[in-house]
Design an enzyme around this catalytic site. Structure first.
Site, PDB file in Angstrom:
ATOM      1  N   LYS A   1      40.087  40.609  43.810  1.00 46.57           N
ATOM      2  CA  LYS A   1      38.972  41.425  44.303  1.00 46.57           C
ATOM      3  C   LYS A   1      38.730  41.236  45.796  1.00 46.57           C
ATOM      4  CE  LYS A   1      38.157  43.053  40.201  1.00 46.57           C
ATOM      5  NZ  LYS A   1      38.490  44.444  39.860  1.00 46.57           N
TER       6      LYS A   1
ATOM      7  N   SER B   1      41.537  36.327  32.179  1.00 45.80           N
ATOM      8  CA  SER B   1      42.151  37.656  32.271  1.00 45.80           C
ATOM      9  C   SER B   1      43.624  37.526  32.643  1.00 45.80           C
ATOM     10  CB  SER B   1      41.414  38.530  33.279  1.00 45.80           C
ATOM     11  OG  SER B   1      41.397  37.937  34.559  1.00 45.80           O
TER      12      SER B   1
END
Length: 357
Positions: free
Chosen positions: A49, A269
Site C-alpha cells: 500500500k 494475506s
C-alpha cells in the site's frame, strides 16, 4: 526508487522491491514449476500500500485544493491507513483512518504512533467506508482518498509494480494476487496481459468465508487485507482467469511454511497467496512455467493474531508432526473446471490437490 544513497524524503524509497525465487519451497515440496515472490513488505512503510498512498493524497490535493488544516480520511483494514498516515505526517496534514475494530493491535499502534486519529467500526470494511464518507460529509476540511474507487490506485500499479515485474521476469505464466481494493491485481494483471497477449493467467485469491468473486455468501473471516465483502469499483473482473478461495487456517499455515522454509516472514494475506501459488505450482508441475506471487506485508503486523499463536508441544507430538506433516486435506483433488457458482465473467475456481512434504 533510485539507488542514490541519500534521499530527501522517505517516500522516495517506495518501489523497486525484490523478486525472490522460492527454491527451498520448490525442493521441499517437490514442485517443478518455478515459483517467485515479489516482496512488497520491503517498501519503507511495510506493505504494498506504500505504492498508492502518496498518489492518493496528491490526487485528493489537486481535486480539492486543500490547505494545511485539511484532514485526510480513509477507510482501511490497516496497511493503506498506515501508509496514508505516513504520507500525511510527512506533509504536515491531519489524518483520520476508519478501521474495523478486529484488525491487529500492531496496526492500531502504528496508526497511533504516526499521529492518525482512529474511528472504529464493528462490522468490517464496508461499514468503515460508509462511516468515512459520513465523516467527510460532516467535516468541511475533510477529504477522503477513496482507495476502493479511485483509479489512481490502478494507474500507480501499472506505472510502477507492473513495470518492475516485467523488467525482472519474462513470460510470466501465472500471476497470483489477493484481492483487497482490486488495485494491485487490476493494474498488474492488465499490464501483464497486454504485454504477453493474454498468455499470462491471473489468479485472484479471496477468503473462503468472503468469496464474493465466487458468488458465495459473505461471512466474517480472519485474513486481514483481502476479502472486503463486495466488488470494489476499480476491480477489473474480466482479467481474472482463476479464483482461489483460501481458508483462514491455510493463510496461517502457509505463512508459517514461507517462514520456516524460505526464512521469509509474511502476513496472513501473503500466506493465502502463497497457498494458492504453491498448490497451483504443484499441479502444473512444469519446469518451464513461472508463477509469480504477490507478497503484500510482513509478519510483524500480525504478532497479536493466530499466526503467532503457536503453543508448545510435547516430544511425542513433535515426533508425529515431523514424521508425517500434512499441509492440506490429504484427499483433496485438483480438477480445474468451470465453477457453477461463479459470476458471469467466466472465471474458474481453483481447487488443488494437497502438498505434502
Amino acid at each position: 526508487m533510485k539507488n542514490k544513497g541519500v534521499y530527501s524524503s522517505i517516500t522516495e524509497l517506495v518501489g523497486n522491491t525484490p523478486i525472490v525465487r522460492l527454491r527451498k519451497i520448490e525442493e521441499r515440496y517437490n514442485i517443478k514449476t518455478q515459483l517467485y515472490a515479489k516482496l512488497e513488505y520491503l517498501n519503507p512503510f511495510g506493505s504494498v500500500k506504500d505504492r498508492i498512498a502518496e498518489a492518493l493524497v496528491e490526487d485528493a490535493w489537486k481535486k480539492n485544493h486543500y490547505k494545511k488544516d485539511t484532514i485526510i480520511v480513509e477507510a482501511s483494514s490497516g496497511n493503506t491507513g498506515i501508509s496514508i498516515a505516513t504520507v500525511a505526517a510527512r506533509k504536515g496534514l491531519k489524518c483520520v483512518i476508519v478501521i474495523p475494530e478486529s484488525i491487529s493491535e500492531e496496526r492500531k499502534m502504528m496508526l497511533d504512533l504516526l499521529g492518525a486519529r482512529m474511528i472504529f467500526v464493528s462490522k468490517g470494511i464496508k461499514e468503515a467506508i460508509k462511516k468515512a464518507k459520513e465523516f467527510t460529509d460532516l467535516v468541511e476540511s475533510a477529504v477522503m482518498t477513496r482507495q476502493f474507487e479511485n483509479k489512481v490506485n490502478v494507474r500507480v500499479h501499472k506505472r510502477t509494480t507492473a513495470k518492475e515485474i516485467m523488467k525482472s521476469l519474462n513470460n510470466i505464466d501465472y500471476f497470483v494476487s489477493g484481492v483487497g481494493t482490486g488495485g494491485t491485481i487490476t493494474g498488474v494483471g492488465e499490464a501483464l496481459k497486454k504485454k504477453n497477449n493474454s498468455n499470462t493467467l491471473v489468479v485472484a485469491v479471496e477468503p473462503w468465508k468472503a468469496s464474493v468473486l465466487s458468488g458465495k455468501q459473505v461471512q466474517s473471516h480472519g485474513i486481514q487485507g483481502i476479502g472486503a465483502g463486495f466488488l470494489p469499483a476499480i476491480l477489473n473482473i474480466k482479467i481474472i482467469d482463476y479464483i482461489f478461495r483460501a481458508k483462514d487456517w491455510e493463510a496461517i499455515e502457509y505463512a508459517r511454511i514461507m517462514a520456516t522454509t524460505e526464512g521469509i516472514a509474511v502476513g496472513l494475506s501473503s500466506g493465502a497467496a502463497i497457498c494458492a501459488g504453491m498448490k497451483l505450482g504443484a499441479d502444473i508441475n512444469d519446469a518451464s512455467k513461472k508463477v509469480l506471487i504477490m507478497v503484500p506485508s510482513a509478519a510483524e503486523r500480525y504478532l497479536s493474531t493466530e499466526l503467532f499463536d503457536n503453543k508448545s508441544q510435547s516430544l511425542s507430538e513433535l515426533s508425529n508432526l515431523y514424521g508425517k506433516p500434512e499441509v492440506n486435506e490429504p484427499n483433496a483433488q485438483y480438477k480445474p473446471e468451470t465453477n457453477n457458482d461463479k459470476q458471469q465473467n467466466g472465471q474458474q475456481e481453483l481447487t488443488c490437490s494437497s502438498i505434502n512434504s
